[in-house]
Scaffold this motif. Structure first.
Motif, PDB file in Angstrom:
ATOM      1  N   GLN A 152       0.821  -1.032  -0.034  1.00  0.00           N
ATOM      2  CA  GLN A 152      -0.014   0.092  -0.109  1.00  0.00           C
ATOM      3  C   GLN A 152       0.784   1.232  -0.118  1.00  0.00           C
ATOM      4  OE1 GLN A 152      -1.949  -0.572   3.815  1.00  0.00           O
ATOM      5  NE2 GLN A 152      -3.668  -1.120   2.638  1.00  0.00           N
ATOM      6  N   ARG A 169     -10.391  -6.068  -0.629  1.00  0.00           N
ATOM      7  CA  ARG A 169     -10.513  -4.958   0.566  1.00  0.00           C
ATOM      8  C   ARG A 169     -11.775  -4.941   1.363  1.00  0.00           C
ATOM      9  NH1 ARG A 169      -8.385   0.009  -1.698  1.00  0.00           N
ATOM     10  NH2 ARG A 169      -7.398  -0.512  -3.684  1.00  0.00           N
ATOM     11  N   GLU A 184       0.804   3.290   2.237  1.00  0.00           N
ATOM     12  CA  GLU A 184       1.282   3.245   3.534  1.00  0.00           C
ATOM     13  C   GLU A 184       2.407   2.410   4.102  1.00  0.00           C
ATOM     14  OE1 GLU A 184      -1.622   2.824   2.361  1.00  0.00           O
ATOM     15  OE2 GLU A 184      -3.462   3.854   3.446  1.00  0.00           O
TER      16      GLU A 184
HETATM   17 MG    MG Z   1      -5.747   2.129   0.709  1.00  0.00          MG
END
Ligand code: MG
Ligand code: ATP
Length: 565
Positions: free
Chosen positions: A357, A455, A359
């Motif tokens: 990701q 997700r 992140e």
């Molecule tokens: Mg995301």
């Protein structure tokens, strides 16, 4: 001390490098975290030094072509010179300082590399964005980040100008262009007259380096802020096993420069290993060009989203036995096992999948020499302790569905984002007990392989079964009628939720009887996968909604199904 140094007939800098040479044989282990690190001085300048000492082969560090006969080949020494000039321009002409934010919106042009490394030399935080952004997207990014500077391309000057008055912090506008633009500084004129001597900042490992905007697949893009640890992580022995790059390798990463994958695959990964970054300007993803390039240039590794491999495979007639290509990697979306098989058959090569990701950078992967389990996103890469967790952060046993979590307590691992800039609420929302919660659902098997399901809200709950969209999409794409599909949950008065497939047909099938085709596709899915997964609802569409990265926005389709816009 000076006498001792004279005895070595090396300058203090050379001696330092000789004694503390960091790249050739990494002196850090997976759990080390030195106080200071800087990608520009510790990596790029190291390789420039190796070139000077004749210790690196003849391949360029950077090799750029545009398909129209233009070609650039830069050594690490040339890059050191140009990126030091860029750093001087930022500090001396633009008055930018360590910690300032700079929006970097360029296509795949060589200046992108000069700006990123120029920023790293000075501690300016670069924020890559794709050139597909429109005025309102640029406004959002500049306002949210309070960027002081932007570097962009001529075609985006009008878009930026249309919103610049609403961005009071934006003081410096630099353009990479063949002609001048009023109110804009010309990148190359400044670089040419800047000095190539610059002293790189001594950055701390925890000093911020870059901010990546998430793709915005599920809402507004968030600003994931990373420190130097993102670059340092590529150094770690475990991460080196991912691509096993050698100085003689030539890596072509096709990611858009706006995404974290480009910073990793077009900059950090290859240069950490001292190999060649190959770039084709690629204004559009033309599969014919990709095939041509892989035949024409001695590329040994490529890294691209699953959609790129899919597009190349759709070139039904081409010979895909590339002469020098040895290793292929993908990530960002699910690689369908069917596509893996086709690629293997036609090229003789496996595609290794990574998962990550904005992140996290790369969280898990099938490393170069690891056994591939088709459909799995490989195993966690250190220093991440990746576990499947429940909503409270409890670790779940193998083969049990939960969220992909990365341990952040007692220590936050290097390479994981620091926080969402300006948003403590979003940052604490993703903290879940001792873990960072990725929001993605998966299982982990006894061997540690991770099986991505989808997700959080893309997973379909039909009649008590949990179904990941990719499982059904994979079954569908095996049918010759299907070019692409997106599978989402749809409301049903009897069953609660059912599987619905939005399908883009291959052109030859557009004239077929649709009712008949739906039955055939349903039958097909039931015959190749567990029958409960078959799409009870099917809708043919001419295209699927996608983000600028090319990711399918399943959420948009699902919201429509449930009557929300
Ligand atoms: Mg995301
Ligand atoms: P936003 O967070 O704004 O909704 P985004 O999550 O799409 O956008 P990115 O950080 O670019 O933004 O993408 C990361 C996501 O991409 C992961 O959370 C995961 O859902 C998906 N992803 C990444 N790699 C893979 C993979 N190999 N297989 C399946 N999905 C993947």
């Amino acid at each position: 001390i000076c006498k001792v140094l004279q005895g070595f007939s090396l300058s203090p800098t050379q001696l330092h490098r000789r004694l503390f040479s960091r790249v050739g044989a990494p002196r850090w282990n997976d759990h080390d975290s030195p106080e200071e690190f800087n990608f520009a001085s510790d990596v790029l300048d190291y390789w420039a030094q190796m070139e000077e000492e004749g210790k690196r082969g003849p391949n360029p560090a950077f090799w750029w072509v545009n398909g129209q006969g233009d070609e650039i080949k830069w050594s690490f020494r040339k890059l050191r010179d140009l990126t030091c000039r860029t750093a001087n321009v930022f500090q001396q002409i633009c008055g930018l300082q360590q910690g300032d934010h700079l929006a970097l919106i360029l296509p795949r042009v060589p200046e992108w590399w000069l700006v990123t490394v120029g920023c790293i030399r000075t501690g300016i935080i670069f924020m890559p964005g794709t050139t597909q952004l429109k005025a309102k997207d640029i406004l959002y990014r500049i306002q949210m980040s309070r960027a002081k500077a932007i570097v962009t391309t001529a075609s985006l000057v009008p878009e930026v100008e249309s919103v610049a008055s609403e961005c009071p912090d934006l003081k410096t506008k630099l353009v990479v262009s063949d002609h001048s633009h009023e109110g804009w500084l010309d990148f190359w004129s400044l670089i040419k007259s800047a000095s190539p001597d610059h002293t790189c900042i001594k950055s701390k490992m925890k000093d911020p380096m870059a901010i990546f905007f998430t793709s915005g697949t599920t809402g507004y893009p968030k600003m994931a802020k990373h420190n130097q640890g993102l670059a340092f992580r590529s150094y770690m022995p475990s991460c080196r096993k991912l691509l096993k790059l050698k100085t003689s390798d030539i890596l072509w990463c096709m990611s858009d420069p706006g995404w974290i994958l480009a910073t990793l695959g077009c900059l950090i990964e290859p240069w950490t290993s001292g190999c060649t970054v190959f770039i084709h300007h690629l204004l559009q993803f033309d599969p014919k060009v990709i095939v041509e390039v892989l035949f024409k240039y001695p590329i040994t590794q490529c890294l691209a989203a699953p959609g790129v491999y899919r597009m190349v495979l759709q070139q039904k007639t081409s010979n895909l036995r590339f002469p020098t290509l040895e290793h292929c990697t993908t990530g960002g979306e699910s690689l369908l096992p069917e596509e893996y098989e086709q690629w293997k058959q036609r090229t003789g090569l496996s595609i290794h999948e990574v998962y990550g990701q904005s992140e996290t950078g790369i969280s898990s992967a099938t490393l170069r020499e690891m056994k591939i389990k088709r459909g799995s996103v490989g195993k966690a890469i250190l220093p991440f302790d990746l576990q499947i967790i429940d909503e409270k952060g409890n670790i779940l046993p193998p083969n049990t569905e939960g969220y992909i979590g990365i341990r952040i307590k007692p220590t936050r691992p290097l390479g994981l984002f620091m926080e969402y800039e300006n948003s403590p609420e979003n940052t604490s929302e993703v903290e879940c007990g001792d873990f960072y919660n990725s929001g993605d659902r998966a299982t982990i098997d006894e061997e540690g392989y991770i099986w991505f399901l989808g997700r959080g809200d893309d997973v379909i709950n039909a009649s008590g079964y949990r179904i990941g969209p990719a499982e059904v999409e994979n079954a569908l794409v095996e049918h010759p009628a299907v070019a692409e599909s997106a599978v989402v949950s749809s409301p049903d008065k009897d069953r609660g939720e059912v599987v619905k497939a939005f399908i883009v047909l291959n052109p030859e099938f557009l004239s077929h009887d649709q009712e008949q085709l739906i039955k055939e596709l349903q039958h097909h899915v039931k015959s190749v996968t567990a029958p409960y997964k078959y799409p009870r609802k099917v809708e043919f569409v001419s295209e699927l909604p996608k983000t600028v990265t090319g990711k399918i926005k399943r959420k948009e389709l699902r919201n429509k199904e449930f009557g929300q816009l």
